[in-house]
Scaffold this active site. Sequence first.
Site, PDB file in Angstrom:
ATOM      1  N   SER A  60       2.409  10.791  45.435  1.00 38.36           N
ATOM      2  CA  SER A  60       3.830  11.140  45.377  1.00 38.36           C
ATOM      3  C   SER A  60       4.382  10.786  44.004  1.00 38.36           C
ATOM      4  CB  SER A  60       4.615  10.359  46.440  1.00 38.36           C
ATOM      5  OG  SER A  60       4.732   8.991  46.074  1.00 38.36           O
ATOM      6  N   ASP A  61       5.406  11.509  43.562  1.00 34.88           N
ATOM      7  CA  ASP A  61       6.139  11.025  42.401  1.00 34.88           C
ATOM      8  C   ASP A  61       6.793   9.711  42.807  1.00 34.88           C
ATOM      9  OD1 ASP A  61       7.273  10.825  39.896  1.00 34.88           O
ATOM     10  OD2 ASP A  61       8.083  12.858  39.897  1.00 34.88           O
ATOM     11  N   TRP A  62       7.118   8.878  41.822  1.00 33.61           N
ATOM     12  CA  TRP A  62       7.563   7.520  42.107  1.00 33.61           C
ATOM     13  C   TRP A  62       8.896   7.551  42.872  1.00 33.61           C
ATOM     14  CZ3 TRP A  62       3.140   7.788  40.309  1.00 33.61           C
ATOM     15  CH2 TRP A  62       2.347   6.677  39.997  1.00 33.61           C
ATOM     16  N   GLY A  63       8.853   7.052  44.116  1.00 33.20           N
ATOM     17  CA  GLY A  63      10.031   7.095  44.971  1.00 33.20           C
ATOM     18  C   GLY A  63      10.245   8.442  45.620  1.00 33.20           C
ATOM     19  N   GLY A  64       9.253   9.323  45.557  1.00 37.06           N
ATOM     20  CA  GLY A  64       9.414  10.697  46.014  1.00 37.06           C
ATOM     21  C   GLY A  64       8.958  10.962  47.432  1.00 37.06           C
TER      22      GLY A  64
END
Length: 813
Positions: A228-232
């Site tokens: 995942s993208d960071w915090g995504g």
Amino acid sequence: MKNQAIIQKMTLEEKASFMSGKDFWTTMNLERLGIPSIFLSDGPHGLRKQAAAADQLGLNASIPATCYPTSATVANSWDEKLGEELGTVLGKEAVSQKVNVVLGPGTNIKRNPLCGRNFEYFSEDPLLAGKMSAAYIKGIQAAGVSGCLKHFAANNQEYRRLSVDSVIDERTLREIYLKPFEIGIKEGKPKVIMSSYNKLNGEYANENIHLMREILRGEWKYPGVVVSDWGGSNDRVKGLIAGNELEMPTTGGDTNEEIVAAVKNGTIPESLLDENLDRLLTLVFDTSKAIPENNQPVDKEAHHLVAQKIAEESMVLLKNDHDALPLKSQEKVALIGDFAKNPRYQGAGSSIVNPTKLDRAVDVISQYDLDCVGYERGYSRYGKKRNWLIQKAIRLAKAADTILLYIGLDEYSEVEGIDRSDMKMPKNQMLLFDKLASLGKKLVVVLACGSAIDMEFADRSDAILHTYLAGQAGAKAALNILVGKVNPSGKLSETIPFKYEDTPTAQNYPGKQLTAEYREGLYVGYRYADTANVKPRYPFGYGLSYTTFAYSALTATQEEVRFDLKNNGKMAGKEVIQVYIRANNSKVYRPSKELKGFAKVGLEPGESKTITVKLGKQAFEFYNPATHQWEVEALDYEILVGSSSQDIRLRGTIAISGSEIKAPVPYTEIPSYASGKIQTVSSGEFERILGRPVPQSTYVYYKKNRLVVEYNTTVEQLRYAKRWVGRAFSGGIRFAIKLLRFLGLRAMSNTLTMGVLHLPMRGLAHMSGGMISMGQLDGLIMMFNGRFFKGLGKFFAEGRIKSRKKKTAIKNA
């Protein structure tokens, strides 16, 4: 499964723990089974491995690494071998810094010139973007570590990027926005791809079954890891079902517990968890083999020279009236512009690189056969009008025959998380330009920015060298071109319009609330300009050279195009040849031409070569949404060979056999798409190609300007919260952003905008590294929705539960 023997020895809780990060940049490890942790680092154009406390916003300094030209720059080289060379040195630096996964390249399409992250993306064209992506990945992975193709998919605006829904018809999605990923995956074979923050047609990309399972795993047979993208990550269990192996960063164990619960209650079988874990462990073990126990230092100076070579191949000479360039021996020049001393050489946000060294024009110009009369700053870097700076620049310019004016956009104007508000150049720089242009001297503009801008200064410049964002060695690369040591060979990988209103998405970019509607369909960049007859200032594929090239003797088949290319000048040079295809009398709407092949060819003066460009069936395919497959329409196709999208040198026509196509939508029902004039497509017409009703684009209020706060409500949206607590929180953040900007603290203002203002509520937990649990977040949401004291009590109660869990974990460790 490849790692079945290890997985069978793991408890359910241990398996689940591997599905999210150990901390901000590393994965979980398990010593008893010999599973190491691996490190992921930002790095599209250079590594950003932080030595101190980790953050994603670029606040903390990183270990020095070579800062190469950005992707937007390198794409202008149109040179796959050069892209692979950049990837190779990047991979070596990754090994040296013990980085297992380099988080790049980004291959999202440049849909609109205002996207704040365009500097990090390759092109408006999917073929060029895909080929360059594959080249980068091949180079990086040659070192045994992994590249990471991102952001999958349709992440084409920064505003509300963590929650906006990209609404795209299937054909446009396949042919434009997924195609560079498809090419990058099939040819580059990345071990990791990164899912994007946004929704795609109603579902978050990270948990979108159609995108992740049916297309990525099913059609493309992708065997690697999705991070995942960071915090995504929105819903961790749904992400796992879709095939997302790794959520980053750590969530303090919250989402691991969700996975364990989902297995125990039968929501997902444990075999699904094992399947994801097997792919992750394969990545861990494969890339760990490449990381030596002892550091292996790289040759920093050699890598600096590689960065210089790449910059030289990628800069674009946009104008050269009356052979203003190259500069002559002992030409008397004045160096003017803040960028000559403090170069703009990279973007901002998570990709910021701490360079190993930095060339500056003021320092290196003495190495050239020029009579430099001096340097003046000329303007304030961040836009303030300073008449005294202009006057000093004018006095210096009068002492010279030629003005080398270094201008462009500053690093806070093009930044991750924030879209630009317009295409304009800074007013103070244009005021300086006007004054210098009125002197009647030769005026050479050295331009630095990462995306298309309004070049109102072009008509009164004698020459323009567009350096884009050229990395730490860009200053010498530019001077080598200006004096003729290097013959410029870069060609634009994007269209530069006369004005913003000439772009296809000017009327509907960005999506302001719930959705981003891709009403323009296939008409992105030159596909729009060439079809709708909108003349650009500089077309896609355009770039000048100090020599000239002649094209002749075209022959074409479905499999390949062949022709002769000759250097007619007196200087060795390189030409980027481009092959476009036009479908004649098609029953489906199409752009007037589309890029289907390209090559970069070097020739000595007077030399000729026969050039072959491979095509094949895929060059003639379109995606048919009616049959859900790629098809070739039986037609006559024009083969157009040129030096740019609007400079076609050779033409031919070939008949291609294929299917008799029934139009998915009759032309009469989509007149805007039939003509290419799509700036004002109606909802009804958009629905015809979308195949369903256009979803609601505005916020859902339960009464005027009041909404129910939930996990995906952003901090900005809290201005519409039911009770004052949420409205006050949002108002405080928005006031702080404005105050910081007023005080000139633009970096901190941008950080708050990117990292807090557009953050969904779930991000307060997911990006806190476990400091705020999901239970505590539930308490906050209660407070924002009007149940203040109950929410406050829950917040503290959940905090006590979190503390007990942490103590128990430490005790059992």
